[in-house]
Design a protein around this motif. Structure first.
Motif, PDB file in Angstrom:
ATOM      1  N   ASP A  59       7.472  18.551 -15.280  1.00  0.00           N
ATOM      2  CA  ASP A  59       6.799  19.487 -16.047  1.00  0.00           C
ATOM      3  C   ASP A  59       5.259  19.367 -15.302  1.00  0.00           C
ATOM      4  O   ASP A  59       4.901  20.641 -15.324  1.00  0.00           O
ATOM      5  CB  ASP A  59       6.549  18.693 -17.267  1.00  0.00           C
ATOM      6  CG  ASP A  59       7.682  18.787 -18.309  1.00  0.00           C
ATOM      7  OD1 ASP A  59       8.901  19.144 -17.806  1.00  0.00           O
ATOM      8  OD2 ASP A  59       7.679  17.910 -19.136  1.00  0.00           O
ATOM      9  N   GLU A  60       4.794  18.522 -14.610  1.00  0.00           N
ATOM     10  CA  GLU A  60       3.623  18.395 -14.143  1.00  0.00           C
ATOM     11  C   GLU A  60       3.476  18.535 -12.532  1.00  0.00           C
ATOM     12  O   GLU A  60       2.453  18.370 -12.151  1.00  0.00           O
ATOM     13  CB  GLU A  60       3.069  17.230 -14.451  1.00  0.00           C
ATOM     14  CG  GLU A  60       2.755  17.096 -15.876  1.00  0.00           C
ATOM     15  CD  GLU A  60       2.419  15.778 -16.571  1.00  0.00           C
ATOM     16  OE1 GLU A  60       1.714  15.137 -15.800  1.00  0.00           O
ATOM     17  OE2 GLU A  60       2.636  15.476 -17.794  1.00  0.00           O
ATOM     18  N   GLY A  61       4.636  19.157 -11.991  1.00  0.00           N
ATOM     19  CA  GLY A  61       4.612  19.357 -10.982  1.00  0.00           C
ATOM     20  C   GLY A  61       4.453  18.299  -9.826  1.00  0.00           C
ATOM     21  O   GLY A  61       3.778  18.521  -8.511  1.00  0.00           O
ATOM     22  N   VAL A  62       4.788  17.084 -10.043  1.00  0.00           N
ATOM     23  CA  VAL A  62       4.372  15.972  -9.426  1.00  0.00           C
ATOM     24  C   VAL A  62       5.084  15.804  -7.979  1.00  0.00           C
ATOM     25  O   VAL A  62       6.740  16.350  -7.899  1.00  0.00           O
ATOM     26  CB  VAL A  62       4.696  14.664 -10.159  1.00  0.00           C
ATOM     27  CG1 VAL A  62       4.511  13.547  -9.456  1.00  0.00           C
ATOM     28  CG2 VAL A  62       3.719  14.463 -11.334  1.00  0.00           C
ATOM     29  N   ARG A  63       4.771  15.589  -6.895  1.00  0.00           N
ATOM     30  CA  ARG A  63       5.483  15.556  -5.614  1.00  0.00           C
ATOM     31  C   ARG A  63       5.881  14.280  -5.244  1.00  0.00           C
ATOM     32  O   ARG A  63       6.998  14.047  -4.786  1.00  0.00           O
ATOM     33  CB  ARG A  63       4.590  16.059  -4.537  1.00  0.00           C
ATOM     34  CG  ARG A  63       4.582  17.566  -4.606  1.00  0.00           C
ATOM     35  CD  ARG A  63       3.722  17.962  -3.269  1.00  0.00           C
ATOM     36  NE  ARG A  63       4.042  17.524  -2.051  1.00  0.00           N
ATOM     37  CZ  ARG A  63       3.388  17.115  -1.260  1.00  0.00           C
ATOM     38  NH1 ARG A  63       1.931  17.188  -1.355  1.00  0.00           N
ATOM     39  NH2 ARG A  63       3.715  16.597   0.012  1.00  0.00           N
ATOM     40  N   VAL A  64       5.107  13.262  -5.598  1.00  0.00           N
ATOM     41  CA  VAL A  64       5.382  11.670  -5.192  1.00  0.00           C
ATOM     42  C   VAL A  64       5.312  10.805  -6.776  1.00  0.00           C
ATOM     43  O   VAL A  64       4.125  11.058  -7.114  1.00  0.00           O
ATOM     44  CB  VAL A  64       4.828  11.063  -4.159  1.00  0.00           C
ATOM     45  CG1 VAL A  64       5.073   9.673  -3.756  1.00  0.00           C
ATOM     46  CG2 VAL A  64       4.963  12.049  -2.812  1.00  0.00           C
ATOM     47  N   ALA A  65       6.266  10.085  -6.985  1.00  0.00           N
ATOM     48  CA  ALA A  65       6.385   9.028  -8.345  1.00  0.00           C
ATOM     49  C   ALA A  65       6.366   7.815  -7.638  1.00  0.00           C
ATOM     50  O   ALA A  65       7.493   7.463  -7.544  1.00  0.00           O
ATOM     51  CB  ALA A  65       6.850   9.393  -9.266  1.00  0.00           C
ATOM     52  N   TYR A  66       5.354   6.889  -7.403  1.00  0.00           N
ATOM     53  CA  TYR A  66       5.562   5.487  -7.434  1.00  0.00           C
ATOM     54  C   TYR A  66       5.957   4.951  -8.808  1.00  0.00           C
ATOM     55  O   TYR A  66       5.424   5.421  -9.610  1.00  0.00           O
ATOM     56  CB  TYR A  66       4.228   4.693  -6.787  1.00  0.00           C
ATOM     57  CG  TYR A  66       3.759   4.935  -5.419  1.00  0.00           C
ATOM     58  CD1 TYR A  66       4.704   4.656  -4.403  1.00  0.00           C
ATOM     59  CD2 TYR A  66       2.653   5.995  -5.048  1.00  0.00           C
ATOM     60  CE1 TYR A  66       4.376   4.960  -3.033  1.00  0.00           C
ATOM     61  CE2 TYR A  66       2.618   6.196  -3.942  1.00  0.00           C
ATOM     62  CZ  TYR A  66       3.388   5.830  -2.904  1.00  0.00           C
ATOM     63  OH  TYR A  66       3.046   6.383  -1.508  1.00  0.00           O
ATOM     64  N   THR A  67       6.924   3.980  -8.713  1.00  0.00           N
ATOM     65  CA  THR A  67       7.461   3.520  -9.902  1.00  0.00           C
ATOM     66  C   THR A  67       7.524   1.863  -9.982  1.00  0.00           C
ATOM     67  O   THR A  67       8.002   1.325  -9.158  1.00  0.00           O
ATOM     68  CB  THR A  67       8.942   4.028 -10.035  1.00  0.00           C
ATOM     69  OG1 THR A  67       8.924   5.354 -10.135  1.00  0.00           O
ATOM     70  CG2 THR A  67       9.410   3.782 -11.482  1.00  0.00           C
ATOM     71  N   ALA A  68       6.876   1.177 -11.182  1.00  0.00           N
ATOM     72  CA  ALA A  68       6.925   0.062 -11.057  1.00  0.00           C
ATOM     73  C   ALA A  68       8.441  -0.641 -11.415  1.00  0.00           C
ATOM     74  O   ALA A  68       9.114   0.338 -12.172  1.00  0.00           O
ATOM     75  CB  ALA A  68       5.892  -0.279 -12.329  1.00  0.00           C
ATOM     76  N   CYS A  69       8.786  -1.495 -10.854  1.00  0.00           N
ATOM     77  CA  CYS A  69      10.086  -1.885 -10.986  1.00  0.00           C
ATOM     78  C   CYS A  69      10.605  -2.749 -11.886  1.00  0.00           C
ATOM     79  O   CYS A  69       9.985  -3.729 -12.267  1.00  0.00           O
ATOM     80  CB  CYS A  69      10.532  -2.559  -9.403  1.00  0.00           C
ATOM     81  SG  CYS A  69      12.368  -2.629  -9.300  1.00  0.00           S
ATOM     82  N   PRO A  70      11.593  -2.442 -12.903  1.00  0.00           N
ATOM     83  CA  PRO A  70      11.842  -3.281 -13.764  1.00  0.00           C
ATOM     84  C   PRO A  70      12.583  -4.459 -13.522  1.00  0.00           C
ATOM     85  O   PRO A  70      13.235  -4.541 -12.320  1.00  0.00           O
ATOM     86  CB  PRO A  70      12.917  -2.386 -14.654  1.00  0.00           C
ATOM     87  CG  PRO A  70      13.516  -1.480 -13.567  1.00  0.00           C
ATOM     88  CD  PRO A  70      12.429  -1.291 -12.714  1.00  0.00           C
ATOM     89  N   SER A  71      12.797  -5.772 -14.366  1.00  0.00           N
ATOM     90  CA  SER A  71      13.570  -6.703 -14.291  1.00  0.00           C
ATOM     91  C   SER A  71      14.956  -6.190 -14.455  1.00  0.00           C
ATOM     92  O   SER A  71      15.463  -5.184 -14.883  1.00  0.00           O
ATOM     93  CB  SER A  71      13.231  -7.888 -15.213  1.00  0.00           C
ATOM     94  OG  SER A  71      14.382  -8.255 -15.892  1.00  0.00           O
ATOM     95  N   THR A  72      15.859  -7.133 -13.687  1.00  0.00           N
ATOM     96  CA  THR A  72      17.383  -6.560 -13.816  1.00  0.00           C
ATOM     97  C   THR A  72      18.197  -7.487 -14.788  1.00  0.00           C
ATOM     98  O   THR A  72      19.357  -7.486 -14.913  1.00  0.00           O
ATOM     99  CB  THR A  72      18.146  -6.701 -12.302  1.00  0.00           C
ATOM    100  OG1 THR A  72      17.803  -8.233 -11.942  1.00  0.00           O
ATOM    101  CG2 THR A  72      17.576  -6.051 -11.266  1.00  0.00           C
ATOM    102  N   ASP A  73      17.396  -7.874 -15.880  1.00  0.00           N
ATOM    103  CA  ASP A  73      18.150  -8.875 -16.806  1.00  0.00           C
ATOM    104  C   ASP A  73      18.679  -8.156 -18.047  1.00  0.00           C
ATOM    105  O   ASP A  73      17.970  -7.035 -18.204  1.00  0.00           O
ATOM    106  CB  ASP A  73      17.044  -9.888 -17.264  1.00  0.00           C
ATOM    107  CG  ASP A  73      16.849 -11.128 -16.439  1.00  0.00           C
ATOM    108  OD1 ASP A  73      17.461 -11.296 -15.323  1.00  0.00           O
ATOM    109  OD2 ASP A  73      15.758 -11.529 -16.477  1.00  0.00           O
ATOM    110  N   GLY A  74      19.686  -8.272 -18.615  1.00  0.00           N
ATOM    111  CA  GLY A  74      20.133  -7.451 -19.732  1.00  0.00           C
ATOM    112  C   GLY A  74      20.219  -5.815 -19.460  1.00  0.00           C
ATOM    113  O   GLY A  74      20.646  -5.624 -18.422  1.00  0.00           O
ATOM    114  N   VAL A  75      19.530  -5.048 -20.583  1.00  0.00           N
ATOM    115  CA  VAL A  75      19.729  -3.742 -20.242  1.00  0.00           C
ATOM    116  C   VAL A  75      18.700  -3.307 -19.135  1.00  0.00           C
ATOM    117  O   VAL A  75      19.012  -2.416 -18.671  1.00  0.00           O
ATOM    118  CB  VAL A  75      19.057  -3.242 -21.386  1.00  0.00           C
ATOM    119  CG1 VAL A  75      19.029  -1.833 -21.507  1.00  0.00           C
ATOM    120  CG2 VAL A  75      19.984  -3.687 -22.731  1.00  0.00           C
ATOM    121  N   GLY A  76      17.965  -4.308 -18.461  1.00  0.00           N
ATOM    122  CA  GLY A  76      17.020  -3.935 -17.300  1.00  0.00           C
ATOM    123  C   GLY A  76      17.852  -3.534 -16.059  1.00  0.00           C
ATOM    124  O   GLY A  76      17.438  -2.612 -15.370  1.00  0.00           O
TER     125      GLY A  76
END
Ligand code: AMP
Ligand code: MG
Length: 339
Positions: A303-320
């Motif tokens: 929606d906002e025309g973003v080119r690069v999105a850095y993303t904080a990484c979730p834990s892999t436990d459970g639903v993660g």
């Protein structure tokens, strides 16, 4: 084609059910994500799902049922552990892969000898299966490759003009697609993580194997157990880069590297460490909230025309594990590991 926008009121649902019986495509709410549904017994109707989505023809669909009595009509055999798993998790976000029954058209199973079946818990999905009298083949209601839609507005964004109707049943509660398991072998094998977690499955069947494709890209020349796992998926137009590290390490890295049209996806409250535009996708320690918000956050980048999105990484436990699996694919496996 003019796409009808329907509510979840009884009158509108009977209209949607009539369209489904007539071999038309209707987008429907489920508790996981919105599905693009067709009568699973009608090969031509099912084939049109692939056209509407631009989905590769070798990627099979999940068949949705409302009652256990419909299961024997779709599958060749029901292993005992399937009954135990159904008792524990159906209706709900668990898909099981069975040996296919003869009546299932090849369009559903994409030529495989197996069929994926799920019993959704969403009242609108269940009502539509009952009112139409059809088992419903339904992949996620997005254009192939895009993040799955978790509300009717996001379905319309991808599907308006391409399908007969969209039923608006509000926001999906889970937000990521169902857990997919193969139960045709000795040991239950996880092909796609979801809200029914490995730990929950283990509590019912003991051992569970996690398929390599859950956390790794498919090696050149290897055959995917679940064909959907071999494609770049869930991806916005923006380049997504997953960054593993503490809140502080993430912020330091992103603040130093962000350029124009860059957004940082981060956990609630951690935005205070950032000096760049951000979007939050739930608390760091609440994977269910992250699952609920992830796909809409990814669509907001576009929606906002973003080119690069850095993303904080979730834990892999459970639903993660489900959140991490979707982000890995959205990022095309581009991961930065900070010390
Ligand atoms: P979607 O419909 O977008 O939620 O995707 C359905 C997922 O289930 C895809 O990853 C498919 O590859 C997988 N799937 C469906 N049917 C089968 C099957 N018979 N065997 C293995 N994977 C399947
Ligand atoms: Mg999908």
């Amino acid at each position: 084609m003019q796409t009808l926008h329907l509510t979840d009121k009884e009158y509108d649902l009977s209209q949607a059910a009539t369209l489904l019986r007539d071999g038309q495509l209707v987008a429907i709410p489920t508790e996981t994500v919105y599905g693009l549904a067709a009568d699973a017994r009608n090969g031509a109707a099912v084939a049109s799902i692939f056209t509407a989505k631009g989905r590769p023809m070798d990627n099979p669909l999940i068949v949705h049922i409302a009652d256990m009595s419909e299961l024997p009509l779709l599958v060749a055999e029901i292993p005992p552990q399937a009954l135990a798993l159904a008792a524990a998790f159906w209706p709900g976000p668990l898909t099981m892969i069975f040996k296919k029954g003869d009546s299932v058209p090849n369009e559903v199973s994409a030529g495989l000898q197996t069929v994926a079946v799920r019993m959704p818990s969403h009242p609108v999905a269940r009502n539509l299966i009952r009112l139409s009298g059809c088992p419903l083949a339904a992949p996620s209601a997005n254009r192939s490759g895009s993040p799955s839609p978790t509300n009717a507005y996001r379905v319309a964004e991808d599907m308006d003009g391409r399908i007969a109707a969209i039923v608006d049943g509000g926001e999906c509660t889970v937000g990521v697609e169902s857990t997919v398991i193969d139960i045709t072998g000795e040991t239950v094998r996880l092909l796609r993580p979801g809200a029914v977690t490995v730990e929950m499955l283990q509590a019912v069947v003991g051992a569970v194997e996690v398929d390599e494709a859950v956390l790794n890209p498919l090696k050149d020349g290897a055959t995917a157990a679940s064909p959907g796992m071999k494609y770049k998926h869930y991806a916005p137009s923006a380049r997504v880069i997953l960054v593993k590290g503490s809140a502080d390490a993430y912020a330091t890295y992103v603040n130093a590297h962000a350029a124009a049209n860059t957004v940082a996806l981060c956990f609630d409250g951690e935005e205070r460490l950032l000096t760049v535009p951000f979007l939050t996708y739930g608390p760091r320690n609440d994977a269910k909230a992250q699952a609920h918000r992830l796909f809409d956050a990814l669509r907001r980048l576009d929606d906002e025309g973003v080119r690069v999105a850095y993303t904080a990484c979730p834990s892999t436990d459970g639903v993660g594990l489900a959140v991490y699996n979707r982000l890995l694919r959205a990022a095309g496996f581009e991961v930065i590991i900070l010390e």
